[in-house]
Design a protein around this motif. Structure first.
Motif, PDB file in Angstrom:
ATOM      1  N   PRO A   5      17.688  53.769  32.679  1.00  0.00           N
ATOM      2  CA  PRO A   5      17.825  52.896  31.305  1.00  0.00           C
ATOM      3  C   PRO A   5      19.250  52.710  31.243  1.00  0.00           C
ATOM      4  N   GLU A  30      21.064  52.562  28.398  1.00  0.00           N
ATOM      5  CA  GLU A  30      21.684  53.421  27.568  1.00  0.00           C
ATOM      6  C   GLU A  30      22.461  54.264  28.686  1.00  0.00           C
ATOM      7  N   LEU A  75      23.130  45.757  23.711  1.00  0.00           N
ATOM      8  CA  LEU A  75      21.928  46.475  23.735  1.00  0.00           C
ATOM      9  C   LEU A  75      21.154  46.884  22.491  1.00  0.00           C
ATOM     10  N   GLY A  76      21.957  47.252  21.528  1.00  0.00           N
ATOM     11  CA  GLY A  76      21.481  47.400  20.081  1.00  0.00           C
ATOM     12  C   GLY A  76      20.559  46.499  19.625  1.00  0.00           C
ATOM     13  N   LEU A 136      19.244  43.986  21.228  1.00  0.00           N
ATOM     14  CA  LEU A 136      17.961  43.832  22.136  1.00  0.00           C
ATOM     15  C   LEU A 136      16.982  45.044  21.709  1.00  0.00           C
ATOM     16  N   ARG A 137      17.393  46.182  21.493  1.00  0.00           N
ATOM     17  CA  ARG A 137      16.400  47.073  21.177  1.00  0.00           C
ATOM     18  C   ARG A 137      15.718  46.769  19.774  1.00  0.00           C
ATOM     19  N   GLN A 154      13.126  44.082  20.413  1.00  0.00           N
ATOM     20  CA  GLN A 154      11.974  44.577  21.165  1.00  0.00           C
ATOM     21  C   GLN A 154      11.288  45.265  20.140  1.00  0.00           C
ATOM     22  N   THR A 155      11.740  46.128  19.319  1.00  0.00           N
ATOM     23  CA  THR A 155      10.826  46.866  18.367  1.00  0.00           C
ATOM     24  C   THR A 155      10.405  45.874  17.145  1.00  0.00           C
ATOM     25  N   GLN A 200       7.293  44.342  19.003  1.00  0.00           N
ATOM     26  CA  GLN A 200       5.955  45.309  19.250  1.00  0.00           C
ATOM     27  C   GLN A 200       5.315  45.431  17.934  1.00  0.00           C
TER      28      GLN A 200
END
Length: 277
Positions: free
Chosen positions: A44, A46, A184-185, A187-188, A191-192, A195
């Motif tokens: 990962p 992270e 990255l934050g 990106l997450r 992605q959420t 979804q």
């Protein structure tokens, strides 16, 4: 002849082995590279960022060790500076004394008096020679100290520059890690959001149910309004007596006319029955 055959067979075996081993080796290297890359991609992001932070933290002991070396070098430079300063002061005094004795001996006197003590010319010359030797030795020492000090100062300057560069690089790494963490934050979060957008069937069903409930409530409210307006309404106008007599007369005449018609119909039925008898 047999020896030649054995050598030829051995050479053929080696060549065939190399031919087979070459693709196997390439396959093995390719497989190892694929496994390594796959394992790296499976970690990962992270975790990788945390590992990068730990590597930056691990730089601290090395930085502290370099700082200690720089501090020791600074201390040595200060010591050399003091020693050189003391040597130069002694050289200055020794030079002054040598010049004084040299000038006194030029007078070609038989005796000389210094500090209340009388010395012969030979004693003064001997003392001048010894002072001159010590002066030369001390002067050489001063030159060596000066060279050592210059070398130490150059080394200290280079070490300080390397230390500054290391600290700048460390700070740059920390900034890059924070930047990657922010990316990255984001990106997450993206992605959420994606979804949730793709899996919104439950939300759509709930929305349709709420719309149906709202529609039924609207219908019930509109029905209540219609009932009250057309069937439960109170007449606010006063009744009028102007046409009351006309309405009563017309109604009674209508009733009288209906009774006469009924009586005529009954008589006709009776006459018809008598004639048939």
């Amino acid at each position: 002849m047999l020896k030649k055959l054995v050598l030829a067979g051995t050479a053929a075996t080696l060549l065939s082995g190399l031919t087979i081993a070459t693709p196997i080796g390439s396959y093995a290297r390719c497989g190892w590279s694929y496994m390594t890359n796959s394992a790296s991609d499976a970690v990962p992001l992270e975790w990788e960022l945390n590992r990068a932070r730990q590597l930056i933290v691990d730089l601290k002991p090395e930085i502290q060790q370099n700082a200690r070396r720089i501090a020791q070098e600074k201390t040595e430079v200060v010591r050399l500076q003091r020693e050189l300063s003391t040597t130069d002061e002694r050289l200055t005094k020794a030079k002054t004394d040598i010049e004084r004795l040299t000038n006194d001996l030029r007078d070609e006197s038989s005796v000389y008096s210094y500090g209340g003590v009388t010395y012969t010319s030979a004693q003064v010359k001997s003392d001048l020679g010894n002072r001159f030797k010590r002066f030369q030795t001390r002067q050489q020492t001063s030159e060596k100290l000066r060279q050592m000090l210059a070398a130490r100062e150059a080394s200290l300057s280079a070490a300080s520059e390397r230390m500054d560069a290391m600290l700048d690089a460390k700070r740059q790494l920390e900034v890059e890690v924070e930047n990657l963490q922010a990316r990255l934050g984001a990106l997450r979060v993206a992605q959420t959001s994606t979804q949730l957008h793709l899996d919104d069937s439950a939300l759509s069903d709930t929305r349709r149910l709420l719309d149906d409930i709202a529609t039924r409530i609207d219908v019930e409210e509109e029905t209540m309004k219609v009932d009250v307006e057309y069937f439960g309404e109170i007449n606010l106008d006063e009744p009028s007596d102007e046409n009351l007599l006309d309405d009563v007369t017309a109604y009674m005449q209508k009733l009288d006319g209906g009774e006469d018609q009924a009586y005529v119909s009954i008589q006709l039925e009776e006459e018809s029955s008598n004639s048939s008898l």
